[in-house]
Design an enzyme around this catalytic site. Structure first.
Site, PDB file in Angstrom:
ATOM      1  N   ASP A 211       0.788  -1.252   0.000  1.00  0.00           N
ATOM      2  CA  ASP A 211       0.000   0.000   0.000  1.00  0.00           C
ATOM      3  C   ASP A 211       0.816   1.297   0.000  1.00  0.00           C
ATOM      4  O   ASP A 211       0.415   2.274   0.644  1.00  0.00           O
ATOM      5  CB  ASP A 211      -0.953   0.021   1.203  1.00  0.00           C
ATOM      6  CG  ASP A 211      -2.004  -1.066   1.150  1.00  0.00           C
ATOM      7  OD1 ASP A 211      -1.952  -1.912   0.244  1.00  0.00           O
ATOM      8  OD2 ASP A 211      -2.878  -1.078   2.030  1.00  0.00           O
TER       9      ASP A 211
ATOM     10  N   LYS B 190      -6.339  -5.048  -3.507  1.00  0.00           N
ATOM     11  CA  LYS B 190      -7.031  -5.666  -2.367  1.00  0.00           C
ATOM     12  C   LYS B 190      -8.054  -4.689  -1.808  1.00  0.00           C
ATOM     13  O   LYS B 190      -7.923  -3.472  -1.968  1.00  0.00           O
ATOM     14  CB  LYS B 190      -6.020  -6.061  -1.290  1.00  0.00           C
ATOM     15  CG  LYS B 190      -5.321  -4.878  -0.625  1.00  0.00           C
ATOM     16  CD  LYS B 190      -4.418  -5.389   0.469  1.00  0.00           C
ATOM     17  CE  LYS B 190      -3.765  -4.292   1.300  1.00  0.00           C
ATOM     18  NZ  LYS B 190      -4.666  -3.263   1.835  1.00  0.00           N
TER      19      LYS B 190
ATOM     20  N   CYS C 286      -2.308  -2.947   7.409  1.00  0.00           N
ATOM     21  CA  CYS C 286      -2.173  -3.806   6.227  1.00  0.00           C
ATOM     22  C   CYS C 286      -0.858  -4.577   6.192  1.00  0.00           C
ATOM     23  O   CYS C 286      -0.810  -5.703   5.709  1.00  0.00           O
ATOM     24  CB  CYS C 286      -2.380  -2.982   4.969  1.00  0.00           C
ATOM     25  SG  CYS C 286      -4.071  -2.350   4.878  1.00  0.00           S
TER      26      CYS C 286
END
Ligand code: ZN
Length: 202
Positions: free
Chosen positions: A30, A114, A147
């Site tokens: 991310d 995702k 994450c």
């Protein structure tokens, strides 16, 4: 709000580790404009200073033929996660894009979109790691206890050996940062490496 001071338990840290290039993947979690860059919608202030250590790790990994995966958090209008975090990384926006400094190489690096914290949940990541016979994953990126941790945990639960370079993850505060390292080390038997420079590939 009262501030409570807690002690961070001892977390073993190694300075150097050499991993087999063909059985190792680097996962960049991310590292998208919304989380990293000024003007982003959900900026993690320390994420910007992880860009350089991650970039150096990717350079080294590429030169040794190590496979690189990216997770890209992706939401669409009305995503229930917006109720928790506000709107962020909406598909197609500037904020959704991976930061320029760490741009994936088209047709070589693998980008996995995702929708939740875990890079494995509802994505082809597990299958792709299997296809390429990966056994070790070096997990970098943001947010450390969200994450990054969910992805590292999910990898460890599938018996991948997890490595986390301390200078290549970032959290919203010190507590979250250390809690993430503690979980990776203590619970998932992952290896905490002091800096991305200590990771070599053979
Ligand atoms: Zn999200």
């Amino acid at each position: 709000m009262s501030l409570r001071v807690v002690e961070v338990p001892e977390i073993p840290v190694v300075d150097r580790v050499t991993l087999p290039a063909k059985e190792t993947a680097v996962i960049v979690v991310d590292m998208q404009n919304d989380f990293v860059k000024p003007g982003g919608r959900l900026v993690v202030p320390t994420a910007l200073k992880t860009v350089e250590p991650i970039r150096r790790l990717l350079d080294k990994a590429r030169s040794k033929g190590v496979r690189i995966f990216y997770t890209q958090d992706t939401h669409y209008e009305g995503d229930p996660e917006f109720n928790i975090w506000g709107e962020h990384v909406r598909y197609g926006t500037w904020g959704w894009q991976i930061v320029d400094e760490l741009k994936p190489v088209d047709g070589v690096d693998i980008v996995v979109m995702k929708t939740r914290y875990d890079g494995f949940y509802g994505t082809p990541l597990e299958d792709l790691l299997k296809v390429y016979s990966i056994k070790n994953v070096v997990v970098t990126g943001t947010v450390a206890n969200i994450c990054v941790l969910h992805t590292a945990a999910s990898a460890a639960l599938r018996w991948y050996k997890v490595y986390v370079p301390m200078d290549s993850i970032s959290a919203l505060n010190d507590f979250d940062y250390h809690a993430a390292l503690r979980q990776v080390s203590f619970l998932y038997k992952g290896v905490i490496v002091r800096s991305s420079e200590g990771i070599e590939f053979s």
